[in-house]
Design a protein around this motif. Structure first.
Motif, PDB file in Angstrom:
ATOM      1  N   VAL A  58       0.885  -1.169   0.000  1.00 23.84           N
ATOM      2  CA  VAL A  58       0.000   0.000   0.000  1.00 23.84           C
ATOM      3  C   VAL A  58       0.920   1.215   0.000  1.00 23.84           C
ATOM      4  O   VAL A  58       2.068   1.116   0.446  1.00 23.84           O
ATOM      5  N   ASN A  59       0.446   2.339  -0.443  1.00 23.28           N
ATOM      6  CA  ASN A  59       1.180   3.602  -0.497  1.00 23.28           C
ATOM      7  C   ASN A  59       2.670   3.542  -0.142  1.00 23.28           C
ATOM      8  O   ASN A  59       3.482   3.198  -0.987  1.00 23.28           O
ATOM      9  N   SER A  60       3.066   3.829   1.101  1.00 22.81           N
ATOM     10  CA  SER A  60       4.501   3.929   1.416  1.00 22.81           C
ATOM     11  C   SER A  60       5.061   2.654   2.027  1.00 22.81           C
ATOM     12  O   SER A  60       6.190   2.658   2.516  1.00 22.81           O
ATOM     13  N   LEU A  61       4.293   1.571   2.011  1.00 22.26           N
ATOM     14  CA  LEU A  61       4.659   0.365   2.761  1.00 22.26           C
ATOM     15  C   LEU A  61       4.745  -0.874   1.878  1.00 22.26           C
ATOM     16  O   LEU A  61       3.992  -1.016   0.912  1.00 22.26           O
ATOM     17  N   TYR A  62       5.635  -1.755   2.278  1.00 21.14           N
ATOM     18  CA  TYR A  62       5.814  -3.039   1.614  1.00 21.14           C
ATOM     19  C   TYR A  62       5.669  -4.149   2.657  1.00 21.14           C
ATOM     20  O   TYR A  62       6.113  -3.990   3.800  1.00 21.14           O
ATOM     21  N   ALA A  63       5.075  -5.263   2.261  1.00 23.71           N
ATOM     22  CA  ALA A  63       5.053  -6.457   3.102  1.00 23.71           C
ATOM     23  C   ALA A  63       5.460  -7.662   2.266  1.00 23.71           C
ATOM     24  O   ALA A  63       5.250  -7.687   1.041  1.00 23.71           O
ATOM     25  N   GLY A  64       6.071  -8.638   2.897  1.00 21.44           N
ATOM     26  CA  GLY A  64       6.462  -9.869   2.224  1.00 21.44           C
ATOM     27  C   GLY A  64       6.401 -11.017   3.205  1.00 21.44           C
ATOM     28  O   GLY A  64       6.301 -10.798   4.420  1.00 21.44           O
ATOM     29  N   ILE A  65       6.435 -12.239   2.674  1.00 19.91           N
ATOM     30  CA  ILE A  65       6.462 -13.420   3.545  1.00 19.91           C
ATOM     31  C   ILE A  65       7.774 -14.144   3.300  1.00 19.91           C
ATOM     32  O   ILE A  65       8.081 -14.521   2.167  1.00 19.91           O
ATOM     33  N   LEU A 114       6.255 -12.513   8.551  1.00 20.95           N
ATOM     34  CA  LEU A 114       5.835 -11.383   7.717  1.00 20.95           C
ATOM     35  C   LEU A 114       6.890 -10.295   7.846  1.00 20.95           C
ATOM     36  O   LEU A 114       7.244  -9.903   8.968  1.00 20.95           O
ATOM     37  N   ASP A 115       7.428  -9.836   6.727  1.00 17.39           N
ATOM     38  CA  ASP A 115       8.356  -8.702   6.707  1.00 17.39           C
ATOM     39  C   ASP A 115       7.588  -7.437   6.378  1.00 17.39           C
ATOM     40  O   ASP A 115       6.653  -7.475   5.567  1.00 17.39           O
ATOM     41  N   ALA A 116       8.012  -6.326   6.951  1.00 16.97           N
ATOM     42  CA  ALA A 116       7.459  -5.033   6.532  1.00 16.97           C
ATOM     43  C   ALA A 116       8.598  -4.041   6.417  1.00 16.97           C
ATOM     44  O   ALA A 116       9.510  -4.040   7.251  1.00 16.97           O
ATOM     45  N   LEU A 117       8.581  -3.255   5.374  1.00 13.40           N
ATOM     46  CA  LEU A 117       9.592  -2.206   5.185  1.00 13.40           C
ATOM     47  C   LEU A 117       8.932  -0.943   4.646  1.00 13.40           C
ATOM     48  O   LEU A 117       7.873  -1.012   4.009  1.00 13.40           O
ATOM     49  N   ASP A 118       9.619   0.174   4.886  1.00 13.54           N
ATOM     50  CA  ASP A 118       9.130   1.452   4.366  1.00 13.54           C
ATOM     51  C   ASP A 118       9.903   1.875   3.124  1.00 13.54           C
ATOM     52  O   ASP A 118       9.945   3.062   2.799  1.00 13.54           O
ATOM     53  N   TYR A 119      10.523   0.902   2.398  1.00  9.91           N
ATOM     54  CA  TYR A 119      11.352   1.302   1.245  1.00  9.91           C
ATOM     55  C   TYR A 119      10.603   2.107   0.177  1.00  9.91           C
ATOM     56  O   TYR A 119      11.200   2.960  -0.471  1.00  9.91           O
ATOM     57  N   PRO A 120       9.264   1.893  -0.014  1.00  4.01           N
ATOM     58  CA  PRO A 120       8.624   2.734  -1.025  1.00  4.01           C
ATOM     59  C   PRO A 120       8.737   4.228  -0.687  1.00  4.01           C
ATOM     60  O   PRO A 120       8.919   5.068  -1.575  1.00  4.01           O
ATOM     61  N   GLY A 122       5.472   7.068  21.663  1.00  2.00           N
ATOM     62  CA  GLY A 122       4.902   7.099  20.309  1.00  2.00           C
ATOM     63  C   GLY A 122       5.158   5.789  19.568  1.00  2.00           C
ATOM     64  O   GLY A 122       5.509   4.775  20.177  1.00  2.00           O
ATOM     65  N   PRO A 123       4.992   5.825  18.255  1.00  2.00           N
ATOM     66  CA  PRO A 123       5.145   4.614  17.449  1.00  2.00           C
ATOM     67  C   PRO A 123       6.564   4.051  17.523  1.00  2.00           C
ATOM     68  O   PRO A 123       7.504   4.759  17.864  1.00  2.00           O
ATOM     69  N   VAL A 124       6.706   2.775  17.169  1.00  2.00           N
ATOM     70  CA  VAL A 124       8.000   2.094  17.296  1.00  2.00           C
ATOM     71  C   VAL A 124       9.061   2.659  16.355  1.00  2.00           C
ATOM     72  O   VAL A 124      10.252   2.569  16.629  1.00  2.00           O
ATOM     73  N   MET A 125       8.619   3.219  15.245  1.00  2.00           N
ATOM     74  CA  MET A 125       9.555   3.815  14.286  1.00  2.00           C
ATOM     75  C   MET A 125       8.908   5.072  13.703  1.00  2.00           C
ATOM     76  O   MET A 125       7.687   5.201  13.724  1.00  2.00           O
ATOM     77  N   PRO A 126       9.719   6.005  13.196  1.00  2.00           N
ATOM     78  CA  PRO A 126       9.131   7.269  12.732  1.00  2.00           C
ATOM     79  C   PRO A 126       8.224   7.123  11.515  1.00  2.00           C
ATOM     80  O   PRO A 126       7.416   8.008  11.250  1.00  2.00           O
ATOM     81  N   THR A 127       8.346   6.012  10.786  1.00  2.00           N
ATOM     82  CA  THR A 127       7.580   5.883   9.543  1.00  2.00           C
ATOM     83  C   THR A 127       6.475   4.833   9.600  1.00  2.00           C
ATOM     84  O   THR A 127       5.670   4.739   8.677  1.00  2.00           O
ATOM     85  N   MET A 128       6.497   3.997  10.667  1.00  2.55           N
ATOM     86  CA  MET A 128       5.512   2.914  10.721  1.00  2.55           C
ATOM     87  C   MET A 128       4.985   2.758  12.141  1.00  2.55           C
ATOM     88  O   MET A 128       5.753   2.810  13.098  1.00  2.55           O
ATOM     89  N   SER A 129       3.689   2.587  12.240  1.00  9.04           N
ATOM     90  CA  SER A 129       3.097   2.301  13.546  1.00  9.04           C
ATOM     91  C   SER A 129       2.600   0.865  13.519  1.00  9.04           C
ATOM     92  O   SER A 129       2.100   0.396  12.486  1.00  9.04           O
TER      93      SER A 129
END
Ligand code: GTQ
Length: 351
Positions: free
Chosen positions: A85-92, A158-164, A252-259
Protein backbone atom coordinates in the motif's frame (compact mmCIF):
# COMPACT_ATOMS: atom_id res chain seq x y z
CA UNK A 1 -10.22 34.25 -25.89
CA UNK A 2 -9.18 30.79 -27.08
CA UNK A 3 -11.92 28.20 -27.60
CA UNK A 4 -11.31 24.55 -26.67
CA UNK A 5 -11.03 23.47 -30.35
CA UNK A 6 -8.49 26.18 -30.98
CA UNK A 7 -6.65 25.03 -27.86
CA UNK A 8 -6.26 21.51 -29.30
CA UNK A 9 -4.55 22.89 -32.38
CA UNK A 10 -2.80 25.81 -30.74
CA UNK A 11 0.90 25.24 -31.58
CA UNK A 12 1.86 26.92 -28.31
CA UNK A 13 1.09 23.59 -26.52
CA UNK A 14 3.78 21.76 -28.46
CA UNK A 15 6.12 24.72 -28.14
CA UNK A 16 5.95 24.88 -24.36
CA UNK A 17 6.28 21.08 -24.14
CA UNK A 18 9.54 21.31 -26.10
CA UNK A 19 10.67 23.88 -23.55
CA UNK A 20 9.94 21.57 -20.59
CA UNK A 21 6.78 23.39 -19.51
CA UNK A 22 3.13 22.28 -19.25
CA UNK A 23 -0.29 23.95 -18.91
CA UNK A 24 -1.43 23.65 -15.28
CA UNK A 25 -5.08 23.93 -16.35
CA UNK A 26 -4.85 20.48 -17.94
CA UNK A 27 -3.49 18.88 -14.78
CA UNK A 28 -5.33 20.66 -12.02
CA UNK A 29 -7.95 18.10 -11.00
CA UNK A 30 -5.38 15.30 -10.75
CA UNK A 31 -2.85 17.34 -8.81
CA UNK A 32 -5.35 18.72 -6.31
CA UNK A 33 -8.02 16.01 -5.90
CA UNK A 34 -11.03 16.88 -3.76
CA UNK A 35 -10.02 13.96 -1.57
CA UNK A 36 -7.27 11.30 -1.63
CA UNK A 37 -7.39 8.67 -4.38
CA UNK A 38 -5.18 5.75 -3.51
CA UNK A 39 -3.25 3.96 -6.23
CA UNK A 40 -3.56 0.85 -4.05
CA UNK A 41 -6.65 -1.33 -4.24
CA UNK A 42 -8.10 -3.46 -1.44
CA UNK A 43 -6.62 -6.94 -1.62
CA UNK A 44 -6.40 -10.11 0.48
CA UNK A 45 -3.36 -12.41 0.19
CA UNK A 46 -4.34 -15.98 1.12
CA UNK A 47 -1.75 -17.53 3.40
CA UNK A 48 -2.90 -21.12 2.83
CA UNK A 49 -2.57 -20.63 -0.95
CA UNK A 50 0.84 -18.92 -0.81
CA UNK A 51 2.45 -21.20 1.78
CA UNK A 52 3.03 -24.25 -0.52
CA UNK A 53 4.75 -21.99 -3.08
CA UNK A 54 6.90 -20.44 -0.38
CA UNK A 55 7.94 -23.96 0.69
CA UNK A 56 8.58 -24.88 -2.95
CA UNK A 57 11.15 -22.08 -3.20
CA UNK A 58 12.58 -23.14 0.16
CA UNK A 59 13.34 -26.52 -1.47
CA UNK A 60 14.56 -25.27 -4.84
CA UNK A 61 16.34 -21.97 -4.16
CA UNK A 62 19.26 -21.62 -1.75
CA UNK A 63 19.78 -18.56 0.41
CA UNK A 64 23.13 -18.08 -1.33
CA UNK A 65 21.12 -17.55 -4.52
CA UNK A 66 18.21 -15.60 -3.05
CA UNK A 67 19.85 -13.49 -0.30
CA UNK A 68 16.38 -13.27 1.25
CA UNK A 69 13.72 -15.85 0.29
CA UNK A 70 10.64 -13.69 0.28
CA UNK A 71 7.34 -13.60 -1.56
CA UNK A 72 6.58 -9.90 -2.00
CA UNK A 73 2.93 -8.99 -1.47
CA UNK A 74 2.45 -6.58 -4.35
CA UNK A 75 -0.72 -4.57 -4.56
CA UNK A 76 -2.37 -5.02 -8.00
CA UNK A 77 -2.52 -1.22 -8.27
CA UNK A 78 1.12 -0.65 -7.28
CA UNK A 79 3.43 -2.89 -9.30
CA UNK A 80 5.99 -0.27 -10.41
CA UNK A 81 7.64 0.46 -8.08
CA UNK A 82 6.31 -2.53 -6.13
CA UNK A 83 4.48 -1.74 -2.90
CA UNK A 84 1.76 -3.29 -0.77
CA UNK A 85 0.00 0.00 0.00
CA UNK A 86 1.18 3.60 -0.50
CA UNK A 87 4.50 3.93 1.42
CA UNK A 88 4.66 0.37 2.76
CA UNK A 89 5.81 -3.04 1.61
CA UNK A 90 5.05 -6.46 3.10
CA UNK A 91 6.46 -9.87 2.22
CA UNK A 92 6.46 -13.42 3.54
CA UNK A 93 9.92 -14.83 4.27
CA UNK A 94 10.96 -18.42 4.90
CA UNK A 95 14.22 -19.77 6.30
CA UNK A 96 15.03 -23.47 6.80
CA UNK A 97 16.94 -25.19 9.61
CA UNK A 98 20.69 -24.67 9.20
CA UNK A 99 20.36 -21.67 6.88
CA UNK A 100 21.69 -18.17 7.37
CA UNK A 101 20.49 -15.04 5.60
CA UNK A 102 23.57 -12.85 5.34
CA UNK A 103 24.09 -9.66 7.31
CA UNK A 104 23.29 -6.36 5.64
CA UNK A 105 21.83 -2.97 6.41
CA UNK A 106 19.68 -0.49 4.54
CA UNK A 107 18.33 2.98 5.09
CA UNK A 108 14.78 1.59 5.02
CA UNK A 109 13.21 0.70 8.38
CA UNK A 110 12.03 -2.89 8.69
CA UNK A 111 10.28 -5.17 11.12
CA UNK A 112 9.12 -8.78 11.21
CA UNK A 113 6.02 -10.38 12.70
CA UNK A 114 6.56 -14.11 13.23
CA UNK A 115 3.93 -16.42 11.70
CA UNK A 116 5.17 -19.96 12.35
CA UNK A 117 8.16 -22.02 13.47
CA UNK A 118 10.64 -21.81 16.34
CA UNK A 119 14.38 -21.81 16.81
CA UNK A 120 15.36 -18.96 14.47
CA UNK A 121 17.25 -15.84 15.47
CA UNK A 122 17.76 -12.46 13.96
CA UNK A 123 20.80 -10.52 15.08
CA UNK A 124 20.26 -6.75 15.05
CA UNK A 125 23.35 -4.57 15.62
CA UNK A 126 25.02 -7.36 17.61
CA UNK A 127 21.97 -8.36 19.70
CA UNK A 128 20.68 -11.88 19.07
CA UNK A 129 16.88 -11.94 19.16
CA UNK A 130 14.99 -15.21 19.47
CA UNK A 131 11.95 -15.37 17.18
CA UNK A 132 8.70 -17.03 18.27
CA UNK A 133 5.21 -16.92 16.69
CA UNK A 134 3.50 -13.59 17.37
CA UNK A 135 6.76 -11.77 18.22
CA UNK A 136 7.37 -8.36 16.66
CA UNK A 137 11.07 -7.79 15.89
CA UNK A 138 12.38 -4.39 14.84
CA UNK A 139 15.18 -3.78 12.36
CA UNK A 140 15.37 0.02 12.29
CA UNK A 141 17.03 1.77 9.36
CA UNK A 142 20.82 1.35 9.03
CA UNK A 143 20.95 -1.40 11.71
CA UNK A 144 22.92 -4.50 10.65
CA UNK A 145 20.72 -7.58 10.55
CA UNK A 146 21.05 -11.25 9.63
CA UNK A 147 18.80 -14.24 10.25
CA UNK A 148 19.61 -17.87 11.01
CA UNK A 149 17.69 -20.95 12.01
CA UNK A 150 18.76 -23.62 14.53
CA UNK A 151 15.35 -25.25 15.06
CA UNK A 152 13.32 -27.81 13.16
CA UNK A 153 10.93 -27.17 10.30
CA UNK A 154 10.48 -23.99 8.27
CA UNK A 155 10.42 -20.62 10.03
CA UNK A 156 8.05 -18.16 8.39
CA UNK A 157 7.43 -14.51 9.14
CA UNK A 158 5.83 -11.38 7.72
CA UNK A 159 8.36 -8.70 6.71
CA UNK A 160 7.46 -5.03 6.53
CA UNK A 161 9.59 -2.21 5.19
CA UNK A 162 9.13 1.45 4.37
CA UNK A 163 11.35 1.30 1.25
CA UNK A 164 8.62 2.73 -1.02
CA UNK A 165 8.84 5.95 1.02
CA UNK A 166 12.63 5.91 1.35
CA UNK A 167 13.02 5.43 -2.41
CA UNK A 168 10.40 8.08 -3.23
CA UNK A 169 12.50 10.46 -1.12
CA UNK A 170 15.64 9.24 -2.96
CA UNK A 171 17.30 8.42 0.35
CA UNK A 172 18.03 4.70 -0.13
CA UNK A 173 21.39 3.21 0.92
CA UNK A 174 22.43 -0.44 1.23
CA UNK A 175 25.57 -2.24 2.48
CA UNK A 176 26.65 -5.84 3.00
CA UNK A 177 28.37 -6.64 6.32
CA UNK A 178 32.04 -7.72 6.22
CA UNK A 179 31.08 -11.36 6.96
CA UNK A 180 27.98 -13.49 6.49
CA UNK A 181 26.76 -13.32 10.12
CA UNK A 182 27.33 -10.89 12.97
CA UNK A 183 28.90 -12.05 16.19
CA UNK A 184 26.75 -11.17 19.25
CA UNK A 185 28.23 -8.26 21.22
CA UNK A 186 25.56 -7.93 23.95
CA UNK A 187 23.56 -10.58 25.87
CA UNK A 188 20.75 -12.22 23.85
CA UNK A 189 17.37 -10.42 23.97
CA UNK A 190 18.81 -7.85 26.40
CA UNK A 191 16.84 -4.89 25.02
CA UNK A 192 13.47 -6.57 25.58
CA UNK A 193 14.44 -7.59 29.11
CA UNK A 194 15.73 -4.14 30.05
CA UNK A 195 12.63 -2.34 28.87
CA UNK A 196 9.98 -4.87 29.86
CA UNK A 197 9.15 -2.98 33.06
CA UNK A 198 7.89 -0.01 31.08
CA UNK A 199 7.83 2.46 33.95
CA UNK A 200 11.45 1.82 34.93
CA UNK A 201 13.67 2.05 31.89
CA UNK A 202 17.46 2.36 31.58
CA UNK A 203 18.15 6.08 31.88
CA UNK A 204 21.84 6.08 30.96
CA UNK A 205 21.14 6.01 27.24
CA UNK A 206 20.72 9.69 26.42
CA UNK A 207 19.94 9.21 22.72
CA UNK A 208 16.13 9.13 23.26
CA UNK A 209 15.73 8.14 19.66
CA UNK A 210 12.54 8.26 17.57
CA UNK A 211 13.35 4.60 16.94
CA UNK A 212 12.41 2.18 19.70
CA UNK A 213 15.41 0.63 21.53
CA UNK A 214 13.48 -2.66 21.91
CA UNK A 215 14.52 -5.43 19.53
CA UNK A 216 11.72 -7.89 20.25
CA UNK A 217 8.17 -7.33 21.50
CA UNK A 218 7.39 -10.95 22.48
CA UNK A 219 3.93 -12.43 21.96
CA UNK A 220 3.87 -13.58 25.60
CA UNK A 221 3.84 -9.90 26.65
CA UNK A 222 1.18 -9.04 24.07
CA UNK A 223 -1.06 -11.75 25.54
CA UNK A 224 -0.41 -10.42 29.03
CA UNK A 225 -1.39 -6.92 27.87
CA UNK A 226 -4.67 -8.25 26.44
CA UNK A 227 -5.34 -10.24 29.62
CA UNK A 228 -4.92 -7.06 31.68
CA UNK A 229 -7.67 -5.18 29.82
CA UNK A 230 -10.86 -4.96 31.86
CA UNK A 231 -13.52 -7.55 30.96
CA UNK A 232 -16.08 -4.84 30.21
CA UNK A 233 -13.72 -2.51 28.32
CA UNK A 234 -15.48 -1.21 25.21
CA UNK A 235 -12.32 -0.41 23.28
CA UNK A 236 -12.57 1.49 20.01
CA UNK A 237 -15.85 1.44 18.12
CA UNK A 238 -13.95 0.88 14.88
CA UNK A 239 -11.02 -1.28 16.02
CA UNK A 240 -12.20 -3.12 19.13
CA UNK A 241 -9.59 -3.75 21.82
CA UNK A 242 -6.64 -2.19 20.01
CA UNK A 243 -3.12 -1.84 21.45
CA UNK A 244 -0.18 0.05 20.00
CA UNK A 245 3.41 -1.16 20.29
CA UNK A 246 5.29 1.87 21.63
CA UNK A 247 8.76 3.31 21.72
CA UNK A 248 9.50 3.54 25.48
CA UNK A 249 11.49 6.76 24.99
CA UNK A 250 8.62 8.69 23.41
CA UNK A 251 5.43 6.73 24.08
CA UNK A 252 4.90 7.10 20.31
CA UNK A 253 5.14 4.61 17.45
CA UNK A 254 8.00 2.09 17.30
CA UNK A 255 9.55 3.81 14.29
CA UNK A 256 9.13 7.27 12.73
CA UNK A 257 7.58 5.88 9.54
CA UNK A 258 5.51 2.91 10.72
CA UNK A 259 3.10 2.30 13.55
CA UNK A 260 2.36 -1.26 14.70
CA UNK A 261 -0.80 -2.38 16.45
CA UNK A 262 -2.56 -5.51 17.55
CA UNK A 263 -6.31 -5.72 18.08
CA UNK A 264 -8.81 -8.15 19.50
CA UNK A 265 -12.26 -8.26 17.96
CA UNK A 266 -14.55 -9.99 20.44
CA UNK A 267 -17.15 -12.53 19.21
CA UNK A 268 -19.92 -10.74 17.31
CA UNK A 269 -17.90 -7.52 16.92
CA UNK A 270 -19.36 -5.13 14.32
CA UNK A 271 -17.12 -2.12 13.91
CA UNK A 272 -18.32 1.33 12.93
CA UNK A 273 -17.44 2.54 9.42
CA UNK A 274 -14.41 4.82 9.28
CA UNK A 275 -11.69 6.14 7.04
CA UNK A 276 -8.17 7.42 7.57
CA UNK A 277 -5.61 9.08 5.37
CA UNK A 278 -3.10 6.50 6.62
CA UNK A 279 -2.67 3.34 4.56
CA UNK A 280 -2.43 0.08 6.43
CA UNK A 281 -1.79 -3.63 6.17
CA UNK A 282 -3.57 -6.16 8.40
CA UNK A 283 -2.36 -9.65 9.23
CA UNK A 284 -4.71 -12.20 10.78
CA UNK A 285 -3.05 -13.74 13.82
CA UNK A 286 -6.06 -15.84 14.76
CA UNK A 287 -9.70 -16.27 13.81
CA UNK A 288 -11.65 -15.18 10.77
CA UNK A 289 -14.05 -12.43 9.84
CA UNK A 290 -14.86 -9.84 7.23
CA UNK A 291 -13.84 -6.34 6.26
CA UNK A 292 -15.99 -4.06 4.14
CA UNK A 293 -13.77 -1.79 2.08
CA UNK A 294 -15.60 0.78 -0.05
CA UNK A 295 -18.71 -1.43 -0.05
CA UNK A 296 -16.94 -4.57 -1.20
CA UNK A 297 -16.92 -7.38 1.36
CA UNK A 298 -13.73 -9.39 1.88
CA UNK A 299 -13.52 -12.51 4.03
CA UNK A 300 -10.31 -13.08 5.94
CA UNK A 301 -8.96 -16.15 7.63
CA UNK A 302 -6.11 -17.24 9.83
CA UNK A 303 -2.77 -15.67 8.67
CA UNK A 304 -4.11 -13.83 5.61
CA UNK A 305 -2.72 -10.37 4.82
CA UNK A 306 -5.04 -7.51 3.83
CA UNK A 307 -4.22 -4.25 2.04
CA UNK A 308 -6.30 -1.30 3.24
CA UNK A 309 -5.78 1.75 1.00
CA UNK A 310 -5.77 5.19 2.55
CA UNK A 311 -9.14 6.99 2.77
CA UNK A 312 -11.07 3.81 1.91
CA UNK A 313 -14.22 3.39 4.00
CA UNK A 314 -13.75 0.33 6.19
CA UNK A 315 -15.76 -1.76 8.59
CA UNK A 316 -14.42 -4.76 10.53
CA UNK A 317 -16.54 -7.67 11.69
CA UNK A 318 -16.02 -10.84 13.65
CA UNK A 319 -19.16 -12.92 13.02
CA UNK A 320 -18.08 -15.82 15.27
CA UNK A 321 -20.35 -16.37 18.26
CA UNK A 322 -17.57 -17.84 20.38
CA UNK A 323 -14.08 -17.03 19.06
CA UNK A 324 -12.02 -13.86 19.31
CA UNK A 325 -10.27 -12.63 16.19
CA UNK A 326 -6.79 -11.15 16.58
CA UNK A 327 -5.28 -8.86 13.96
CA UNK A 328 -1.78 -7.43 13.79
CA UNK A 329 -1.53 -4.27 11.67
CA UNK A 330 0.88 -1.61 10.58
CA UNK A 331 0.36 1.75 8.94
CA UNK A 332 2.10 4.92 7.80
CA UNK A 333 0.13 7.04 10.27
CA UNK A 334 3.31 8.47 11.90
CA UNK A 335 4.44 9.93 8.56
CA UNK A 336 1.10 11.59 7.93
CA UNK A 337 0.94 12.91 11.50
CA UNK A 338 4.48 14.29 11.33
CA UNK A 339 3.55 16.21 8.19
CA UNK A 340 0.17 17.46 9.42
CA UNK A 341 -1.65 15.28 6.87
CA UNK A 342 -3.38 12.77 9.14
CA UNK A 343 -7.17 12.79 9.12
CA UNK A 344 -9.67 10.22 10.27
CA UNK A 345 -13.43 10.19 10.51
CA UNK A 346 -16.37 7.99 11.23
CA UNK A 347 -18.43 7.79 8.11
CA UNK A 348 -21.60 6.51 6.56
CA UNK A 349 -21.01 3.83 3.97
CA UNK A 350 -21.79 4.99 0.48
CA UNK A 351 -24.47 3.29 -1.59
O1 GTQ B 1 15.09 -9.82 5.87
O2 GTQ B 1 16.49 -8.20 5.66
O3 GTQ B 1 11.35 -8.75 2.79
O4 GTQ B 1 16.36 -6.74 3.53
C1 GTQ B 1 13.04 -7.27 2.12
C2 GTQ B 1 14.33 -6.77 2.32
C3 GTQ B 1 13.37 -8.74 3.98
C4 GTQ B 1 15.46 -8.79 5.31
C5 GTQ B 1 12.59 -8.25 2.96
C6 GTQ B 1 15.12 -7.24 3.35
C7 GTQ B 1 14.64 -8.24 4.19
Amino acid sequence: MTTSTEAETDPAYAAIEDLGAAPLWRYYGNLFPAEPRSAAVPYVWRYHALRPHLLHFAETLSLEEAERRVLMLINPGMSDPPATVNSLYAGIQVILPGETAQAHRHAANAFRFVIEGDGAYTTVDGERLHMRPGDLLLTPGWHWHDHYHEGDGPMIWLDALDYPLVNALEAGFFELFECRSQRPVVPDNISSRQFVHGHLVPAWDIARSEVSPIGNYPWAQTERAFDAIAEDAEGSQVDGIVLEYTNPWTGGPVMPTMSCRVQRLPPGFRGAAFRRTASSVLHVVRGSGTILIDDERYDWHDRDVIAVPGWAICELRNPSATEDAILFSFSNEPVLRALGLYREELTERQG
